[in-house]
Write a protein that holds these residues in place. Structure first.
Motif, short mmCIF file in Angstrom:
data_model
loop_
_atom_site.label_atom_id
_atom_site.label_comp_id
_atom_site.label_asym_id
_atom_site.label_seq_id
_atom_site.Cartn_x
_atom_site.Cartn_y
_atom_site.Cartn_z
N GLU A 102 30.83 -9.91 -36.79
CA GLU A 102 32.13 -10.09 -37.46
C GLU A 102 32.63 -11.53 -37.35
O GLU A 102 33.57 -11.92 -38.04
N MET A 103 32.00 -12.33 -36.46
CA MET A 103 32.41 -13.73 -36.32
C MET A 103 31.54 -14.67 -37.15
O MET A 103 31.74 -15.88 -37.14
N LEU A 104 30.55 -14.13 -37.87
CA LEU A 104 29.74 -15.00 -38.73
C LEU A 104 30.66 -15.59 -39.79
O LEU A 104 31.53 -14.91 -40.32
N PRO A 105 30.48 -16.89 -40.10
CA PRO A 105 31.45 -17.51 -41.01
C PRO A 105 31.17 -17.28 -42.48
O PRO A 105 30.03 -17.34 -42.93
N LEU A 106 32.24 -17.00 -43.20
CA LEU A 106 32.19 -17.02 -44.67
C LEU A 106 32.83 -18.36 -45.02
O LEU A 106 34.04 -18.53 -44.88
N VAL A 107 32.00 -19.32 -45.39
CA VAL A 107 32.35 -20.75 -45.51
C VAL A 107 32.90 -21.24 -44.15
O VAL A 107 32.12 -21.58 -43.29
N ASP A 108 34.21 -21.22 -43.94
CA ASP A 108 34.71 -21.75 -42.67
C ASP A 108 35.56 -20.76 -41.87
O ASP A 108 36.17 -21.14 -40.87
N LYS A 109 35.60 -19.51 -42.31
CA LYS A 109 36.40 -18.50 -41.59
C LYS A 109 35.50 -17.34 -41.21
O LYS A 109 34.71 -16.89 -42.04
N PRO A 110 35.66 -16.80 -40.00
CA PRO A 110 34.85 -15.62 -39.65
C PRO A 110 35.14 -14.46 -40.60
O PRO A 110 36.26 -14.33 -41.11
N LEU A 111 34.12 -13.63 -40.81
CA LEU A 111 34.26 -12.47 -41.71
C LEU A 111 35.52 -11.68 -41.38
O LEU A 111 36.28 -11.29 -42.25
N ILE A 112 35.76 -11.45 -40.08
CA ILE A 112 36.88 -10.59 -39.70
C ILE A 112 38.24 -11.25 -40.02
O ILE A 112 39.20 -10.55 -40.31
N GLN A 113 38.29 -12.57 -40.04
CA GLN A 113 39.56 -13.22 -40.41
C GLN A 113 39.86 -12.98 -41.89
O GLN A 113 41.03 -12.79 -42.26
N HIS A 114 38.82 -12.98 -42.71
CA HIS A 114 39.03 -12.66 -44.14
C HIS A 114 39.64 -11.26 -44.25
O HIS A 114 40.56 -11.03 -45.03
#
Ligand code: UTP
Length: 288
Positions: free
Chosen positions: A26-38
């Motif tokens: 869940e902490m892998l980044p989607l561009v510059d934010k972790p997936l879970i932050q999205h």
């Protein structure tokens, strides 16, 4: 009114090994934010304030990410970098975060059950942050609208999938009562090809009533030996109105390497800072 969102994040993420050996998927980044932050930002945009994250072993990075980081903030302040300072501070200010442990990943249904005491007696959202959805209106907001309009007990995000992929999903059987809105009559988790009642798959966004908890408790381990959320929702159908909603938006299965890369490319292309450079790179690669 939906005030709470549950984020199951206790899985082992085996499809991403070795990247997920010591770091949460869940902490892998989607561009510059972790997936879970999205996922959390989507819930916030839907008016949800309380984020309940179901974690497990090796998931401390998630708690640290949503916590205040005094050292980092002090450093950025000293450097006079106001922009980065507010970007970092905004993460912990965004919502109220609560954590509960799932000691063993016994399935999605079990992960949701772990949040029972924190949810209490009210309807709640469930967001799987590895289902990334790119949409104009945040998907959870779209779903809450449908939930209110159709006086449903539960709303599940659904999407048409290719017939050869049905065995990877929970599949619904329903009748369309308004455009993209299905009254669900039955559902099955990971059906064998040819046994699926439709090609409408359940995607990782749910609105559920608190009456789901005793039903999860009664559920026996299903597909893959795990306590399946779909099986408990199926039991809910006996007494409650459950709606499937074909949301507006493009979904990426960021729980797989290919889906994760596609999501990153799609989001990066739209990013004003790196989009032009990426486009130029892709164009050059095509020519070579
Ligand atoms: P997945 O089915 O993608 O499982 O779970 P996983 O363990 O993360 O990944 P793979 O299949 O081994 O590669 C969907 C979401 O549900 C959570 C996961 O953390 C993920 O966010 N989950 C799953 C739990 O919290 N607990 C579980 O027991 C199972």
């Amino acid at each position: 009114m939906i005030r709470k969102a549950v984020f199951p994040a206790a899985g082992f993420g085996t499809r991403f090994l070795p990247a997920t050996k010591a770091s949460p998927k869940e902490m892998l980044p989607l561009v510059d934010k972790p997936l879970i932050q999205h996922g959390v930002e989507e819930a916030r945009a839907a008016g949800i304030r309380d984020m309940i994250i179901v974690t497990g072993r090796g998931k401390n990075a998630i708690e640290d990410h949503f916590d205040v980081s005094f050292e980092l903030e002090a450093l950025l302040e000293k450097k006079g970098d106001g922009k980065l300072h507010s970007l970092v501070r905004a993460i912990s200010d965004m919502a109220d975060f609560f954590y509960v442990r799932q000691s063993l990943p016994l399935g999605l249904g079990h992960a949701v059950l772990c949040a029972m005491d924190m949810v209490g007696e009210e309807p709640f959202a469930v967001i799987l942050s590895d289902d990334v959805i790119d949409s104009k209106v945040p998907v959870m907001r779209q779903m809450i609208k449908v939930y209110e309009k159709h006086s449903a007990a539960a709303v599940l995000a659904i999407q048409k999938v290719p017939k050869e992929h049905v065995s990877k999903y929970g599949i619904i059987e329903g009748r369309e009562i308004a455009e993209g809105v299905y009254e669900i009559v039955d559902m099955v988790e990971k059906p064998k090809p040819g046994k699926a009642p439709s090609d409408l798959a359940i995607i990782g966004r749910y609105i559920l009533p608190p009456s789901i908890f005793p039903l999860i408790r009664k559920t026996k381990p299903g597909a893959g030996g795990e306590l399946q959320l779909t099986d408990a929702i199926r039991a809910l159908l006996a007494g409650e109105r459950v709606i499937g909603y074909a949301f507006e938006g493009v979904r990426y299965d960021a729980g797989t390497k290919l889906g994760f890369l596609m999501a990153n490319i799609a989001f990066a292309m739209k990013d004003p800072e790196i989009g032009p450079g990426l486009r130029a790179f892709l164009k050059k690669e095509r020519m070579s």
